[in-house]
Design an enzyme around this catalytic site. Sequence first.
Site, short mmCIF file in Angstrom:
data_model
loop_
_atom_site.label_atom_id
_atom_site.label_comp_id
_atom_site.label_asym_id
_atom_site.label_seq_id
_atom_site.Cartn_x
_atom_site.Cartn_y
_atom_site.Cartn_z
N ASP A 13 0.81 -1.23 0.00
CA ASP A 13 0.00 0.00 0.00
C ASP A 13 0.84 1.27 0.00
O ASP A 13 0.43 2.30 0.54
CB ASP A 13 -0.96 0.04 1.21
CG ASP A 13 -1.66 -1.29 1.42
OD1 ASP A 13 -2.16 -1.82 0.43
OD2 ASP A 13 -1.67 -1.80 2.55
N HIS A 41 -4.06 -1.81 -6.35
CA HIS A 41 -3.52 -0.51 -6.72
C HIS A 41 -4.69 0.40 -7.05
O HIS A 41 -5.54 0.02 -7.84
CB HIS A 41 -2.70 -0.61 -8.01
CG HIS A 41 -1.40 -1.32 -7.85
ND1 HIS A 41 -0.70 -1.82 -8.92
CD2 HIS A 41 -0.66 -1.57 -6.76
CE1 HIS A 41 0.41 -2.38 -8.46
NE2 HIS A 41 0.45 -2.24 -7.17
N GLY A 301 -10.79 -3.11 2.63
CA GLY A 301 -11.43 -2.00 3.34
C GLY A 301 -11.01 -1.93 4.81
O GLY A 301 -11.49 -1.07 5.55
N GLY A 414 0.06 13.95 -4.23
CA GLY A 414 -1.40 13.90 -4.40
C GLY A 414 -1.79 12.66 -5.17
O GLY A 414 -0.94 12.04 -5.81
P1 IMP Z 1 -2.37 -13.01 2.07
O1 IMP Z 1 -1.43 -12.39 1.10
O2 IMP Z 1 -3.81 -12.78 1.72
O3 IMP Z 1 -2.06 -14.43 2.35
O4 IMP Z 1 -2.19 -12.22 3.47
C1 IMP Z 1 -0.99 -12.29 4.23
C2 IMP Z 1 -0.67 -10.96 4.86
O5 IMP Z 1 -0.22 -10.05 3.87
C3 IMP Z 1 -1.85 -10.28 5.55
O6 IMP Z 1 -1.39 -9.59 6.70
C4 IMP Z 1 -2.32 -9.29 4.51
O7 IMP Z 1 -3.00 -8.18 5.09
C5 IMP Z 1 -1.00 -8.87 3.89
N1 IMP Z 1 -1.10 -8.40 2.51
C6 IMP Z 1 -1.16 -9.15 1.40
N2 IMP Z 1 -1.17 -8.39 0.31
C7 IMP Z 1 -1.11 -7.11 0.72
C8 IMP Z 1 -1.05 -5.85 0.03
O8 IMP Z 1 -1.02 -5.76 -1.20
N3 IMP Z 1 -1.00 -4.75 0.83
C9 IMP Z 1 -0.96 -4.83 2.17
N4 IMP Z 1 -0.99 -5.98 2.85
C10 IMP Z 1 -1.06 -7.11 2.13
#
Ligand code: IMP
Length: 423
Positions: A13, A41, A301, A414
């Site tokens: 993120d 994204h 979310g 921004g």
């Molecule tokens: P998974 O990738 O769904 O197996 O989740 C494993 C961990 O990675 C969790 O804590 C998710 O919140 C985090 N996670 C996976 N993809 C993202 C991303 O694109 N942004 C932020 N956190 C992510």
Amino acid sequence: MGATIIIGAQWGDEGKGKVIDYLSKKASIVIRFHGGNNAGHTIVNLHGKFAMHLIPSGIFNENSIAVIGNGVVLDLEVLVSEIEMIEKTGLKFSKRLYISPRCNIIFPYHKILEKIYEEAKGKNKTWTTGRGISPAYADKVSYNGIRLFDLLNKKVFKEKLETQLNIKNKIIKTFGEKPLEIKDIYTKQLKLLEKIKPYIKEPFEILNIDLMSNKEILLEGAHGVFLDNDWGTYPFVTASGVLSGNATIGAGIAPKYIKKIVGISKAYTTRVGHGPFPSELFEKEAERLRQLGNEFGSTTGRPRRCGWFDAELIRFAAKINGFSDLAITKMDILDSFDKIKICTHYLLDGSKVKYEDISTEMLFKVKPIYKTLTGWKSKTNGIRRYDDLPKEAKNYLKEIEKLIGVKISYISTGPETENIIEI
Ligand code: IMP
């Protein structure tokens, strides 16, 4: 010219979509090389605002080709809805989207298995996104995966699906969940396949032609360094390899073509899910950053945890990926702060420790040491020239450069693609 890799330097993120969208204007090919629809994204451009989970942002540039590389795991339902969302803009992309037939597929049983694992782990659960990502990757590495190649041959697909359901339904039943019917999955996946069939093409040749003719290629990372399966805060990580070293494998190009590796970091830090976060803020302080930065997951979310910029983490990220450049995003979110802190290093039981030397359990216990800087207290939102930034904002960026040892080449001020300073 050559290939540029974009890597999220934190826990995902970081605003990669925006920087990728900006850089992809010059790229002949933009390629996703790992992860699945757990990544998100948000892109704001002249066609509107889009939450992209699988298709690379290059799809919006009529001069570039968007590639979903072999390292990606695909939920076909999500892929089809993303294709339909882009079709609605009227953009033509029939010859500009390539999906590697080597991609592994996420099936409904992967999501059920993920739920079973998370529930079984109880308070130690990972707080995964529930998209079936880790069971799909686990199947891939244990030779139980089903790839697009398999779906293209109905007989092979049916046989493999039967075998997998035989195994998976036994586990599913043991944990009290409802077993799955082969007919439902088989029919639905083949229907979805029809929609994406025109785009299933091995991208290896077009990639190599463009690389040899010195065109600009962008490898678009998902997630962030500290979610990497090897070097992240394991087990609070994701299932794929996030680092630049993995990019060439998941994209199918030779490392010799990489000329630039850009690390993307917010001007502060966020994380979703469980796991250590040394510079985390709580209550009012965290809430202020969360509201100002609209820090809620674009995929789930969920409210994101928020904290100060952590130089110890980014220093490690820069070394392990070989960042040639840094991009600092969401600079404008700090516009109203009197004082801004940077975590310069960690102390554990009174001694200085480095990220790479300590376990995840130890990382939970480190004490962040901060340097406090004066805030700029004026609007940087929308600024496009470095010289127009307030003195204190420049000081903040210089301090980051000094602590990390990598030059800052992009500053995002921004959400719109054009709100970026290129130095
Ligand atoms: P998974 O990738 O769904 O197996 O989740 C494993 C961990 O990675 C969790 O804590 C998710 O919140 C985090 N996670 C996976 N993809 C993202 C991303 O694109 N942004 C932020 N956190 C992510």
